[in-house]
Design a protein around this motif. Structure first.
Motif, PDB file in Angstrom:
ATOM      1  N   MET A  16     -54.817  74.106 -58.013  1.00 16.17           N
ATOM      2  CA  MET A  16     -55.684  73.372 -57.099  1.00 16.17           C
ATOM      3  C   MET A  16     -56.502  74.313 -56.223  1.00 16.17           C
ATOM      4  O   MET A  16     -57.684  74.042 -55.947  1.00 16.17           O
TER       5      MET A  16
ATOM      6  N   ARG B   9     -58.162  56.445 -61.993  1.00  9.67           N
ATOM      7  CA  ARG B   9     -57.485  55.730 -60.906  1.00  9.67           C
ATOM      8  C   ARG B   9     -56.756  54.503 -61.453  1.00  9.67           C
ATOM      9  O   ARG B   9     -57.128  53.949 -62.483  1.00  9.67           O
TER      10      ARG B   9
ATOM     11  N   ASP C 108     -65.132  63.822 -57.418  1.00  6.02           N
ATOM     12  CA  ASP C 108     -64.162  62.736 -57.314  1.00  6.02           C
ATOM     13  C   ASP C 108     -64.274  61.739 -58.465  1.00  6.02           C
ATOM     14  O   ASP C 108     -63.917  60.571 -58.309  1.00  6.02           O
TER      15      ASP C 108
ATOM     16  N   THR D  74     -53.368  59.642 -57.964  1.00  2.38           N
ATOM     17  CA  THR D  74     -54.420  58.624 -58.109  1.00  2.38           C
ATOM     18  C   THR D  74     -53.980  57.397 -58.892  1.00  2.38           C
ATOM     19  O   THR D  74     -54.734  56.434 -58.986  1.00  2.38           O
TER      20      THR D  74
ATOM     21  N   TYR E   5     -53.126  64.535 -54.413  1.00  2.02           N
ATOM     22  CA  TYR E   5     -53.962  64.256 -55.580  1.00  2.02           C
ATOM     23  C   TYR E   5     -53.477  63.083 -56.439  1.00  2.02           C
ATOM     24  O   TYR E   5     -54.053  62.815 -57.484  1.00  2.02           O
TER      25      TYR E   5
ATOM     26  N   ILE F 286     -48.630  68.694 -55.045  1.00  2.00           N
ATOM     27  CA  ILE F 286     -49.283  67.658 -55.840  1.00  2.00           C
ATOM     28  C   ILE F 286     -49.651  66.433 -54.994  1.00  2.00           C
ATOM     29  O   ILE F 286     -50.525  65.648 -55.366  1.00  2.00           O
TER      30      ILE F 286
ATOM     31  N   ALA G  11     -51.903  62.402 -61.208  1.00  2.00           N
ATOM     32  CA  ALA G  11     -52.664  63.092 -60.166  1.00  2.00           C
ATOM     33  C   ALA G  11     -53.944  63.633 -60.797  1.00  2.00           C
ATOM     34  O   ALA G  11     -53.929  64.081 -61.943  1.00  2.00           O
ATOM     35  N   SER G  12     -55.044  63.570 -60.059  1.00  4.66           N
ATOM     36  CA  SER G  12     -56.336  63.968 -60.610  1.00  4.66           C
ATOM     37  C   SER G  12     -57.177  64.660 -59.547  1.00  4.66           C
ATOM     38  O   SER G  12     -57.082  64.346 -58.356  1.00  4.66           O
ATOM     39  N   TYR G  13     -58.028  65.563 -60.026  1.00  2.39           N
ATOM     40  CA  TYR G  13     -59.010  66.194 -59.143  1.00  2.39           C
ATOM     41  C   TYR G  13     -60.302  66.434 -59.914  1.00  2.39           C
ATOM     42  O   TYR G  13     -60.280  66.871 -61.077  1.00  2.39           O
ATOM     43  N   HIS G  14     -61.413  66.141 -59.270  1.00  6.55           N
ATOM     44  CA  HIS G  14     -62.749  66.393 -59.815  1.00  6.55           C
ATOM     45  C   HIS G  14     -63.652  66.742 -58.638  1.00  6.55           C
ATOM     46  O   HIS G  14     -63.549  66.107 -57.584  1.00  6.55           O
TER      47      HIS G  14
ATOM     48  N   VAL H 272     -62.491  60.679 -61.000  1.00  5.09           N
ATOM     49  CA  VAL H 272     -61.118  60.823 -61.482  1.00  5.09           C
ATOM     50  C   VAL H 272     -60.596  59.515 -62.044  1.00  5.09           C
ATOM     51  O   VAL H 272     -61.152  58.437 -61.820  1.00  5.09           O
TER      52      VAL H 272
END
Length: 546
Positions: free
Chosen positions: A297, A442, A438, A69, A67, A64, A432-435, A440
């Motif tokens: 992921m 924050r 990006d 954020t 990622y 993790i 935690a973020s994912y795109h 995401v």
């Protein structure tokens, strides 16, 4: 004047908190959305899991880690500390709720932190899973608890009481999910089994080979164990899949769907281990979840059209590396901090399962076998005094003289971990973020902001608030000029009968199948009955039948 100033100050504080929430100015919708929730995982858990991995040569980084954020301020409508029902429900619906609530609008309270709409009390709040399903996306849930437990129910059912498994399990079955993997065979009813036969759902029960060989494209449930799955450290991999394996299988099935999918993955029992103050359970349950993060992921990055958001629903136990029992904390080595816990081969529940079947004369040797600890005579007597007393409520394990409590007490006496409670805690949780572009979340966001983001990134055409009004309208309003009767012989599953002229509509509560003039049909969403106001909540479109 003083009261007015206090109210103004409170309003200003609320506005400042709300304005601190940050959502990217642009959020490009993606095809697939994955939510991952390590239930009850306080920040100390991430730290301990990371150091445990380093000490045991498992790697220096968690999956993790790249990622992270921001943080999430997670709470109920009327309290800063929430349980999994309202906090998970807020992620799912965007509606703040009270303890025990599963995806419904709450009652008003004198301690409400934010305004509550009293006109909507008890109305089911549409979830992101329902929103995406009704826009022709595939949907799935992967959990390590029994399937109608709070968090999975938060995304797929509606009720004011999280403990009513009869109601919640029925709604979840009638949601016609594409995938559900977890525990809870004991909860299945004949009605649910019959519904699975009717809608073509494949049901796999305690058959890991069948599960592993399954390669179909239809709806599938795979359940292991009567209720929750065993902790990962206690799990027999020849009988029960890991959360990582279940997640990978779910991704393989859901990714076959042309229109995309929504998946929620919960590491359910990090929370349970924290309730029990079980150090090895906390660490290894998170690490098992972290392996599922790796699978997700890898999929998201390779797919290029998937967004992932990972966050606990609340903290638990105040778990820390360091306690008042260990002096000179700044000079303690890794071995002193993680040597003892690294010898524990079972969770406290796993040890309990061994000891309850062990003769008193052999308890010392069995305890040492699985923990490396030579218990004292006093500790042996403590275990024996609690041998036949088991706390049935996992949330209260650390508050009573049960065997699990006493095992945890011994394990923790050899470590330098600290706890403030056996219950939930109110600190912010890591985000935690994912795109792929990006886009995401924050900074610090509130739990309601998480849902706003999910609605944006999924590209929903209808907001969840509007969807709630469309599919969860009061039957008294939808059928205002018709004769309505509610048969409550079965208190959990009342039947609504609506008549107009020669036409008759019959709907069983907490299902998605009705009869019109004797012919069954699928409603398209679940119908919810709330006994507190004697109201069925159902789609407005049903009026078009008459």
């Amino acid at each position: 004047i003083i009261n007015m100033m206090k109210r103004f100050s409170l309003l200003l504080l609320i506005l400042l908190i709300a304005s601190s929430s940050i959502i990217s100015q642009e959020v490009k919708p993606v095809k697939n959305v994955i939510v991952m929730i390590p239930d009850g995982t306080s920040i100390g858990v991430f730290s301990a899991a990371r150091w445990y991995s380093i000490y045991n040569n498992l790697g220096e980084r968690l999956h993790i880690d790249p990622y992270f954020t921001g943080t999430v301020t997670t709470h109920s409508s009327n309290a800063p500390i929430g349980d999994s029902a309202p906090t998970g429900s807020t992620y799912a619906t965007g509606v703040l709720q009270q303890t025990g609530n599963v995806a419904i609008y709450p009652e008003t309270s004198e301690t409400d932190i934010y305004p509550v709409d009293a006109t909507r009390t008890y109305q089911p709040a549409a979830t992101i899973l329902e929103g995406m399903k009704l826009e022709n996306k595939a949907v799935g849930l992967v959990v390590t608890c029994e399937f109608p437990h709070a968090t999975p129910a938060d995304f797929s059912a509606h009720y004011y009481n999280r403990r009513n498994y009869n109601v919640l399990s029925s709604q979840m079955a009638y949601q016609n999910l594409d995938v559900l993997f977890g525990g809870g065979n004991e909860i299945l009813t004949e009605d649910i089994r019959q519904h699975f036969q009717n809608n073509g759902t494949t049901l796999i029960q305690d058959e890991i080979t069948t599960f592993r060989n399954y390669d179909g494209s239809g709806k599938v449930w795979a359940l292991f164990g009567d209720m929750e799955l065993l902790y990962d450290i206690d799990r027999n991999p020849d009988k029960t899949p890991s959360i990582s394996e279940m997640t990978e299988k779910a991704l393989r099935i859901l990714s076959k769907k042309e229109n995309g999918f929504f998946l929620m993955v919960e590491g359910s029992q990090v929370d349970w281990a924290a309730h029990a103050n079980d150090p090895i359970g906390i660490i290894t349950e998170y690490l098992a979840f972290d392996k599922a993060v790796e699978k997700v992921m890898n999929f998201a990055i390779n797919d290029g059209n998937t967004a992932v958001i990972i966050m606990p629903d609340h903290g638990n136990s105040g778990f820390t590396i360091g306690s008042s029992n260990c002096r000179g904390y700044d000079r303690l080595s890794m071995k002193q901090l993680f040597g003892a816990v690294s010898k524990y081969k079972l969770s406290v529940y796993g040890i309990e399962a061994v000891l309850v079947n062990t003769e008193p004369d052999n308890i010392k040797s069995e305890f040492e076998k699985y923990t490396g600890i030579e218990i004292t005579d006093d500790e042996l007597q403590m275990l024996l005094s609690s041998k036949n007393y088991k706390e049935n409520d996992y949330m209260k394990v650390s508050d009573s003289n049960n065997l699990v409590y006493n095992i945890a007490k011994i394990l923790n006496s050899r470590t330098c971990f600290g706890y403030t409670t056996g219950g939930h805690t109110g600190e912010e949780v890591l985000l935690a973020s994912y795109h792929p572009q990006d886009h995401v979340l924050r900074g610090n966001v509130r739990n309601v902001d998480v849902n706003k983001y999910l609605q944006q990134v999924s590209g929903l055409q209808t907001s969840l608030s509007d969807l709630s009004d469309r599919i969860f309208a009061k039957h008294t309003e939808v059928f205002a000029d018709m004769t309505c009767n509610i048969d409550e012989k079965d208190s959990d599953f009342p039947i609504l009968t609506v008549k107009k002229g020669n036409n008759t509509l019959k709907i069983k509560a907490h299902t998605s199948v009705a009869e019109f003039n004797g012919k069954p049909f699928d409603i398209g969403s679940v119908v919810v009955y709330i006994d507190k106001n004697k109201t069925f909540y159902l789609p407005k479109a049903l009026i078009e039948l008459f």
